[in-house]
Design a protein around this motif. Structure first.
Motif, PDB file in Angstrom:
ATOM      1  N   PRO A 177     -11.447 -56.840  46.564  1.00 53.60           N
ATOM      2  CA  PRO A 177     -12.618 -56.251  47.236  1.00 53.60           C
ATOM      3  C   PRO A 177     -12.208 -55.237  48.308  1.00 53.60           C
ATOM      4  CG  PRO A 177     -12.842 -58.637  47.055  1.00 53.60           C
ATOM      5  CD  PRO A 177     -11.439 -58.308  46.632  1.00 53.60           C
ATOM      6  N   VAL A 178     -12.862 -54.094  48.282  1.00 57.69           N
ATOM      7  CA  VAL A 178     -12.618 -53.044  49.272  1.00 57.69           C
ATOM      8  C   VAL A 178     -13.964 -52.566  49.816  1.00 57.69           C
ATOM      9  CG1 VAL A 178     -11.655 -50.761  49.702  1.00 57.69           C
ATOM     10  CG2 VAL A 178     -10.526 -52.290  48.085  1.00 57.69           C
ATOM     11  N   ILE A 179     -14.080 -52.507  51.141  1.00 57.12           N
ATOM     12  CA  ILE A 179     -15.307 -52.018  51.778  1.00 57.12           C
ATOM     13  C   ILE A 179     -14.935 -50.887  52.732  1.00 57.12           C
ATOM     14  CG2 ILE A 179     -17.254 -52.589  53.282  1.00 57.12           C
ATOM     15  CD1 ILE A 179     -17.007 -55.480  52.335  1.00 57.12           C
ATOM     16  N   HIS A 180     -15.686 -49.793  52.655  1.00 58.22           N
ATOM     17  CA  HIS A 180     -15.494 -48.670  53.567  1.00 58.22           C
ATOM     18  C   HIS A 180     -16.749 -48.472  54.406  1.00 58.22           C
ATOM     19  CE1 HIS A 180     -11.790 -47.409  51.650  1.00 58.22           C
ATOM     20  NE2 HIS A 180     -12.393 -47.316  50.484  1.00 58.22           N
ATOM     21  N   LYS A 181     -16.559 -48.198  55.672  1.00 61.57           N
ATOM     22  CA  LYS A 181     -17.636 -47.780  56.567  1.00 61.57           C
ATOM     23  C   LYS A 181     -17.174 -46.486  57.236  1.00 61.57           C
ATOM     24  CE  LYS A 181     -20.211 -51.551  56.096  1.00 61.57           C
ATOM     25  NZ  LYS A 181     -21.566 -51.549  55.513  1.00 61.57           N
ATOM     26  N   THR A 182     -17.957 -45.433  57.127  1.00 59.27           N
ATOM     27  CA  THR A 182     -17.553 -44.143  57.676  1.00 59.27           C
ATOM     28  C   THR A 182     -18.541 -43.678  58.739  1.00 59.27           C
ATOM     29  OG1 THR A 182     -16.548 -43.537  55.561  1.00 59.27           O
ATOM     30  CG2 THR A 182     -16.964 -41.757  57.122  1.00 59.27           C
ATOM     31  N   ILE A 183     -17.998 -43.305  59.893  1.00 60.59           N
ATOM     32  CA  ILE A 183     -18.781 -42.772  61.003  1.00 60.59           C
ATOM     33  C   ILE A 183     -18.439 -41.296  61.155  1.00 60.59           C
ATOM     34  CG2 ILE A 183     -19.306 -42.959  63.466  1.00 60.59           C
ATOM     35  CD1 ILE A 183     -20.093 -45.417  61.831  1.00 60.59           C
ATOM     36  N   LEU A 184     -19.449 -40.453  61.279  1.00 60.95           N
ATOM     37  CA  LEU A 184     -19.265 -39.004  61.377  1.00 60.95           C
ATOM     38  C   LEU A 184     -19.472 -38.561  62.823  1.00 60.95           C
ATOM     39  CD1 LEU A 184     -21.436 -38.119  58.261  1.00 60.95           C
ATOM     40  CD2 LEU A 184     -18.979 -38.528  58.317  1.00 60.95           C
ATOM     41  N   GLY A 217     -14.836 -28.642  62.759  1.00 64.69           N
ATOM     42  CA  GLY A 217     -16.019 -28.970  63.537  1.00 64.69           C
ATOM     43  C   GLY A 217     -16.417 -30.427  63.545  1.00 64.69           C
ATOM     44  N   MET A 218     -15.650 -31.315  62.921  1.00 67.15           N
ATOM     45  CA  MET A 218     -16.042 -32.714  62.904  1.00 67.15           C
ATOM     46  C   MET A 218     -14.843 -33.610  62.631  1.00 67.15           C
ATOM     47  SD  MET A 218     -16.007 -33.804  59.419  1.00 67.15           S
ATOM     48  CE  MET A 218     -17.438 -34.788  59.034  1.00 67.15           C
ATOM     49  N   VAL A 219     -15.007 -34.896  62.935  1.00 62.46           N
ATOM     50  CA  VAL A 219     -13.997 -35.905  62.616  1.00 62.46           C
ATOM     51  C   VAL A 219     -14.708 -37.100  61.993  1.00 62.46           C
ATOM     52  CG1 VAL A 219     -12.200 -37.458  63.479  1.00 62.46           C
ATOM     53  CG2 VAL A 219     -12.510 -35.208  64.542  1.00 62.46           C
ATOM     54  N   ARG A 220     -14.243 -37.507  60.810  1.00 57.82           N
ATOM     55  CA  ARG A 220     -14.751 -38.727  60.191  1.00 57.82           C
ATOM     56  C   ARG A 220     -13.845 -39.890  60.580  1.00 57.82           C
ATOM     57  NH1 ARG A 220     -14.868 -37.805  53.990  1.00 57.82           N
ATOM     58  NH2 ARG A 220     -13.176 -36.394  54.522  1.00 57.82           N
ATOM     59  N   LEU A 221     -14.434 -41.007  60.919  1.00 57.60           N
ATOM     60  CA  LEU A 221     -13.697 -42.235  61.167  1.00 57.60           C
ATOM     61  C   LEU A 221     -14.034 -43.210  60.045  1.00 57.60           C
ATOM     62  CD1 LEU A 221     -14.294 -42.661  65.002  1.00 57.60           C
ATOM     63  CD2 LEU A 221     -12.242 -41.791  63.876  1.00 57.60           C
ATOM     64  N   ARG A 222     -13.031 -43.539  59.240  1.00 57.85           N
ATOM     65  CA  ARG A 222     -13.264 -44.431  58.093  1.00 57.85           C
ATOM     66  C   ARG A 222     -12.606 -45.781  58.351  1.00 57.85           C
ATOM     67  NH1 ARG A 222     -10.162 -42.384  53.873  1.00 57.85           N
ATOM     68  NH2 ARG A 222      -8.624 -43.985  54.403  1.00 57.85           N
ATOM     69  N   LEU A 223     -13.422 -46.806  58.428  1.00 57.88           N
ATOM     70  CA  LEU A 223     -12.931 -48.171  58.596  1.00 57.88           C
ATOM     71  C   LEU A 223     -12.901 -48.835  57.229  1.00 57.88           C
ATOM     72  CD1 LEU A 223     -12.065 -50.338  60.678  1.00 57.88           C
ATOM     73  CD2 LEU A 223     -14.463 -51.066  60.755  1.00 57.88           C
ATOM     74  N   THR A 224     -11.729 -49.324  56.835  1.00 62.68           N
ATOM     75  CA  THR A 224     -11.556 -49.927  55.516  1.00 62.68           C
ATOM     76  C   THR A 224     -11.179 -51.389  55.664  1.00 62.68           C
ATOM     77  OG1 THR A 224     -10.828 -47.836  54.541  1.00 62.68           O
ATOM     78  CG2 THR A 224     -10.262 -49.850  53.349  1.00 62.68           C
ATOM     79  N   GLY A 225     -11.892 -52.226  54.949  1.00 56.18           N
ATOM     80  CA  GLY A 225     -11.549 -53.639  54.863  1.00 56.18           C
ATOM     81  C   GLY A 225     -11.108 -53.954  53.452  1.00 56.18           C
ATOM     82  N   MET A 226      -9.986 -54.635  53.313  1.00 60.16           N
ATOM     83  CA  MET A 226      -9.449 -54.918  51.991  1.00 60.16           C
ATOM     84  C   MET A 226      -8.898 -56.338  51.967  1.00 60.16           C
ATOM     85  SD  MET A 226      -6.466 -52.852  49.910  1.00 60.16           S
ATOM     86  CE  MET A 226      -7.403 -51.336  49.985  1.00 60.16           C
ATOM     87  N   ASN A 234     -19.754 -58.957  56.821  1.00 62.84           N
ATOM     88  CA  ASN A 234     -20.344 -59.159  58.146  1.00 62.84           C
ATOM     89  C   ASN A 234     -19.399 -58.693  59.251  1.00 62.84           C
ATOM     90  OD1 ASN A 234     -22.751 -60.218  57.193  1.00 62.84           O
ATOM     91  ND2 ASN A 234     -22.000 -62.328  57.216  1.00 62.84           N
ATOM     92  N   GLU A 235     -18.107 -58.986  59.079  1.00 55.12           N
ATOM     93  CA  GLU A 235     -17.137 -58.591  60.101  1.00 55.12           C
ATOM     94  C   GLU A 235     -17.005 -57.068  60.183  1.00 55.12           C
ATOM     95  OE1 GLU A 235     -13.656 -60.749  59.016  1.00 55.12           O
ATOM     96  OE2 GLU A 235     -14.404 -62.653  59.798  1.00 55.12           O
ATOM     97  N   MET A 236     -17.131 -56.402  59.044  1.00 57.39           N
ATOM     98  CA  MET A 236     -17.101 -54.940  59.045  1.00 57.39           C
ATOM     99  C   MET A 236     -18.311 -54.377  59.798  1.00 57.39           C
ATOM    100  SD  MET A 236     -14.505 -53.425  57.340  1.00 57.39           S
ATOM    101  CE  MET A 236     -15.129 -51.950  56.551  1.00 57.39           C
TER     102      MET A 236
END
Length: 414
Positions: A177-184, A217-226, A234-236
């Motif tokens: 299982p892999v979960i990504h959350k990306t903040i722009l 002009g931007m930075v993406r922050l990608r949080l990956t849980g694997m 829930n923790e992500m």
């Protein structure tokens, strides 16, 4: 963890004639399915190079996906090389030929002898039939590894991946299982972001990893849980919430949204309209806005006021202001935004005026100086930005920054 490796074949990729869009697309699909991509390799249309790439890939990965080299011409070697590599021979496949006939028939043409050879496939492979083109794919098993060869034409490959390859890989391998959350974010550099969130990042669970993905002009922050954690989802969510609180003033969106899409949603939801007046960005903001389907619902039009005459005649910028303050000034940016808003009778307006370079700068106004104004019926806000000396980057960053300034105005942040 099940690892995959991608091998892209083609001289055109090595000389830069064609951009390799297949590899990132395949990587995204594999990642969504829970397979980690170990390496991406690009090789030319040479037998020795292809065989060497296959030998190295099978040492590192469980799944080897190959694209390119399946055309009907002499420079397309992949099928013949795979026959040699897996010690097999070509056999005629009636279904593959039927697919080729159907494609030629739909185009009002007869199958050529050269195209008929594309229906010949290695005897030891599982055919991966191609409904969108004349080159079938091939699936091989060897020593517990899976090798899949697909055409380099993106829409043909993508259909094979979606309809056959990914589902079959998930049947044959246990994915992780892999979960990504990306903040722009916009308006802050990655090093400043890193400093702001250092303590939070250092305390992330071991199975979570943060990646910084800067662009113009931007930075993406990608949080990956694997991993196999039962509470990973829930923790992500909890960790993403903590991150948002730390950098709230700089966040403009999440996942794959663009600023233009976000602006569109805000305007559509409120029933408001927008127009733009662009000097140094030369219509790029209009391009970004109109790249969103349905933008005609809220976007009225633009004035590309590159010259002072257009600023005066189309936007009612005061000639005396241009003379005293210059085109690149707060006052002119404000008059441009207010002028285009009134001209087109819209609710919101954006204006840009600046020095994109490489020439035209001065000690007082160096290259990269850009004034951006946003306006509604109640107020007009202008701000100066220093965006560097690379012309295209100045245009790109100014455009994204202008859209973000408008977003802030719409939601009441400025």
């Amino acid at each position: 963890m099940i690892y995959a490796e991608l091998i892209s074949i083609g001289d055109e990729l090595l000389i830069g004639q064609v951009v390799n869009t297949n590899a990132p697309w395949i990587s995204r699909q594999l990642n969504k399915a829970g397979f980690a991509v170990k390496q991406i390799t690009v090789v030319g249309d040479l037998e020795d190079e292809i065989i060497n790439a296959l030998d190295l890939a099978r040492k590192r990965a469980d799944i080897i996906l190959i694209t390119g080299g399946l055309g009907p011409t002499k420079d397309d070697l992949t099928k013949q090389v795979l026959c040699k590599y897996f010690n097999t021979h070509l056999v005629f496949d009636p279904q593959a030929y039927n697919d080729i006939e159907n494609i030629f028939r739909a185009r009002g043409r007869e199958v050529t002898p050269t195209n008929r050879t594309q229906a010949e496939l290695p005897a030891s492979c599982i055919p991966v039939y191609n409904k969108n083109g004349t080159a079938p794919g091939m699936w091989f098993h060897a020593d517990g590894k899976v090798f899949v060869s697909m055409p380099g034409v993106p829409y043909e490959m993508e259909a094979m991946m979606t309809d056959f390859v990914i589902p079959k890989l998930m049947q044959e391998f246990k994915s992780t299982p892999v979960i990504h959350k990306t903040i722009l974010t916009q308006g802050i550099g990655e090093s400043y972001l890193s400093d702001m969130i250092a303590e939070w990042e250092n305390n992330l669970p071991e199975y979570m990893k943060l990646a910084y993905l800067p662009a113009a002009g931007m930075v993406r922050l990608r949080l990956t849980g694997m991993g196999e954690s039962k509470n990973m989802e829930n923790e992500m969510i909890i960790e993403t919430g903590k991150l948002k609180k730390l950098i709230a003033p700089y966040i403009y969106g999440e996942e794959d949204e663009t600023l233009a899409e976000i602006i569109g949603k805000l305007l559509r939801a409120s029933g408001k309209t927008l127009a733009t007046a662009e000097s140094c960005t030369g219509g790029n903001i209009a391009h970004l806005i109109t790249s969103v389907p349905g933008s005609s619902e809220y976007y009225v039009g633009s004035v590309v006021s590159y010259s002072n005459e257009i600023k005066k005649n189309e936007l009612n910028v005061n000639a005396d202001t241009l003379l005293r303050k210059g085109a690149v000034s707060e006052e002119v940016a404000i008059q441009m935004a207010e002028g285009v808003r009134k001209k087109y009778n819209v609710d919101f307006a954006i204006s840009t005026t600046g020095i994109a370079g490489p020439d035209g700068g001065s000690e007082e106004k160096p290259v990269g100086t850009v004034w951006i104004a946003v306006a509604d019926a109640e107020k007009t806000i202008a701000k100066k930005f220093l965006l560097g000396t690379n012309r295209m980057r100045v245009i790109q960053v100014a455009s994204e920054t202008a859209l973000n300034q408008l977003r802030k105005l719409i939601i009441g942040q400025i």
